[in-house]
Design an enzyme around this catalytic site. Structure first.
Site, PDB file in Angstrom:
ATOM      1  N   HIS A  35      16.662  -3.225  -0.455  1.00 49.37           N
ATOM      2  CA  HIS A  35      15.401  -3.957  -0.611  1.00 49.37           C
ATOM      3  C   HIS A  35      15.353  -4.570  -1.992  1.00 49.37           C
ATOM      4  CE1 HIS A  35      11.204  -5.069  -0.136  1.00 49.37           C
ATOM      5  NE2 HIS A  35      11.048  -4.690  -1.389  1.00 49.37           N
TER       6      HIS A  35
ATOM      7  N   ASP B 207       0.291  -0.350   6.585  1.00 45.15           N
ATOM      8  CA  ASP B 207       0.718  -1.202   5.476  1.00 45.15           C
ATOM      9  C   ASP B 207       0.416  -2.671   5.750  1.00 45.15           C
ATOM     10  OD1 ASP B 207       2.243  -1.789   2.965  1.00 45.15           O
ATOM     11  OD2 ASP B 207       3.455  -2.890   4.404  1.00 45.15           O
TER      12      ASP B 207
ATOM     13  N   ARG C 209      -4.963  -6.365   0.107  1.00 43.17           N
ATOM     14  CA  ARG C 209      -4.665  -6.392  -1.324  1.00 43.17           C
ATOM     15  C   ARG C 209      -4.468  -7.811  -1.815  1.00 43.17           C
ATOM     16  NH1 ARG C 209       0.510  -3.541  -1.277  1.00 43.17           N
ATOM     17  NH2 ARG C 209       0.632  -4.091  -3.476  1.00 43.17           N
TER      18      ARG C 209
ATOM     19  N   SER D 163       3.883   0.612  -0.250  1.00 45.59           N
ATOM     20  CA  SER D 163       4.048  -0.480   0.703  1.00 45.59           C
ATOM     21  C   SER D 163       5.524  -0.695   1.031  1.00 45.59           C
ATOM     22  CB  SER D 163       3.439  -1.766   0.136  1.00 45.59           C
ATOM     23  OG  SER D 163       3.693  -2.866   0.976  1.00 45.59           O
TER      24      SER D 163
ATOM     25  N   LYS E  93       7.635   0.996   4.862  1.00 40.79           N
ATOM     26  CA  LYS E  93       8.385   0.185   5.825  1.00 40.79           C
ATOM     27  C   LYS E  93       9.850   0.604   5.879  1.00 40.79           C
ATOM     28  CE  LYS E  93       6.634  -3.397   3.752  1.00 40.79           C
ATOM     29  NZ  LYS E  93       6.085  -4.663   3.247  1.00 40.79           N
TER      30      LYS E  93
END
Length: 429
Positions: A88, A167, A174, A189, A193
């Site tokens: 990520h 999320d 947000r 967050s 995931k």
């Protein structure tokens, strides 16, 4: 009363965090579940998000919040016959690394389930880039994901709606309540995931610099540490690389232009910085997955390109098809002789966005052919009138705004700049 069930009320939870208290595991489990079910209203979760933004959450609270978000939906069980490892990135300019990285790691023997997103603002989205390939599709079922991991070893697709639905709701909230820049909320967050995705191991690329979400090394280090801590709490083999995002990665910033550059890398060429980061992340991913292989050797062999072609075909795309090109080009030239001493990642990212490569709102379309080519990078010697940047777009009216964003975004001096390392440090769980 809205937001009241059992022994809890939303007001009590909001008040506790407003006053700086640590939320209990029970309070966290309840409020995340109740919000997902609609028993806690958006305005109440907005108030709680602001209280968290202002007063923070400790490591244990953040881990529990993440766990509650994972439990709000399904968790994939990826039995694909080889170790699974994901990557990520926190987002940057020209950050096309997922495109060469996923097939490279797969060609080395691991499986890469890469559930990706779309771009918003000056940072590009992996799915937007891949959708510039004719026929390629982002939406896959869980069965299709599993089958492709078994047959190809890599998949890059959109997340299914059943993963961490809490999320998805909170992320949208947000965005419109000025509570995005909270490390506990960012970390939970990202990790909810990734944990729900079901990979055995995870490597994080936490960007730092002008083109990144985290502008300072201290901010990036704090986020990386929070992410790694959550991963360890959930039994993941996890690492975070802090990498420089003060200058765009590679020379291409956009959608189709980044795909083309990624293919260059997979064919054994491409910009040195893209190759360096791709190999560094691949080495870390393989280490975390327990796979012994040399990604540099595999990249040079052409095997990674063959895996890329199979991955694209498996999702309906044609890896040999010509990529879209912006119909209009505008060249920015050097105003004087000298060395290019700076090229600001944020300025280039905003220019590409204004040309049509990105979106201001999540429902906006993007242009596949829009973007910026960096024809010179910091350290290069340039002559007056030499092309520095090439702007691509289908909408010529967008060029003046893109040029405005580049004002002050590059500099020319008498001596080449000193550059720090691309990979600044590594944090391992």
């Amino acid at each position: 009363m809205t937001g009241a069930t059992g022994n809890h009320t939303a007001v009590d939870v909001i008040r506790a965090k407003r006053d700086g208290a640590r939320l209990t595991d029970d309070q966290i489990d309840w409020v995340v579940d109740a919000y997902t079910r609609g028993a806690v209203a958006d305005e109440q979760m907005s108030a709680l998000a602001m209280a968290i933004f202002l007063n923070g959450m400790d490591t244990a609270e953040t881990a529990r919040w993440t766990r509650a978000m994972v439990r709000s939906g399904e968790r994939l069980a990826l039995d694909v016959g080889r170790p699974t490892v994901d990557k990520h990135s926190t987002g940057g300019v020209g950050d096309k690394i997922t495109l060469p990285l996923a097939p490279l790691v797969a060609a080395c023997g691991a499986a890469v389930p890469q559930l990706s997103g779309r771009g918003l603002g000056h940072t590009g989205g992996t799915l937007d880039k891949l959708e510039s390939i004719p026929g390629w599709r982002a939406q896959l079922s869980v069965d299709e994901v599993t089958a492709q991991l078994r047959s190809v070893g890599a998949v890059v697709c959109a997340a299914t709606s059943g993963l961490a639905p809490a999320d998805k709701k909170l992320y949208a909230l947000r965005d419109v309540t000025a509570t995005v820049e909270s490390i506990p909320l960012i970390a939970s967050s990202i990790m909810s995931k990734k944990i729900a995705e079901g990979a055995d191991a995870l490597v994080l690329d936490v960007k730092v610099g002008s083109g990144a979400f985290m502008k300072s090394l201290d901010q990036a280090r704090a986020l990386a540490s929070a992410l790694v801590s959550i991963g360890v709490d959930h039994g993941l083999r996890i690492s975070a690389l802090l990498t420089d995002m003060s200058v765009p990665l590679g020379r291409a910033v956009g959608n189709a232009v980044e795909v083309a550059e990624s293919v260059e890398v997979l064919r054994g060429g491409g910009p040195a910085d893209v190759v360096e980061l791709t190999v560094a992340l691949a080495e870390e991913m393989l280490s975390r997955a327990g796979v012994t292989a040399s990604p540099a050797d595999v990249l040079a062999s052409g095997e990674a390109y063959e895996t890329w072609a199979r991955m694209i075909r498996a999702q309906g795309g044609d890896p040999e098809a010509p990529l879209p090109v912006g119909r209009h080009k505008h060249v920015v030239t050097a105003p004087e002789d000298g060395y290019l001493t700076g090229l600001d990642a944020y300025a280039v990212g905003v220019a590409a966005w204004r040309l049509g490569a990105g979106r201001a709102r999540k429902e906006d379309p993007v242009q596949a052919g829009a973007g910026v080519l960096c024809l010179a990078k910091p350290g290069d010697r340039v002559a007056k009138g030499q092309p520095l940047l090439e702007l691509h777009t289908d909408t010529p009216d967008a060029v003046p705004a893109a040029l405005d964003s580049l004002t002050g975004g590059y500099a020319i001096g008498d001596a080449p700049p000193t550059r720090g390392p691309l990979v600044i440090e590594t944090i391992r769980g």
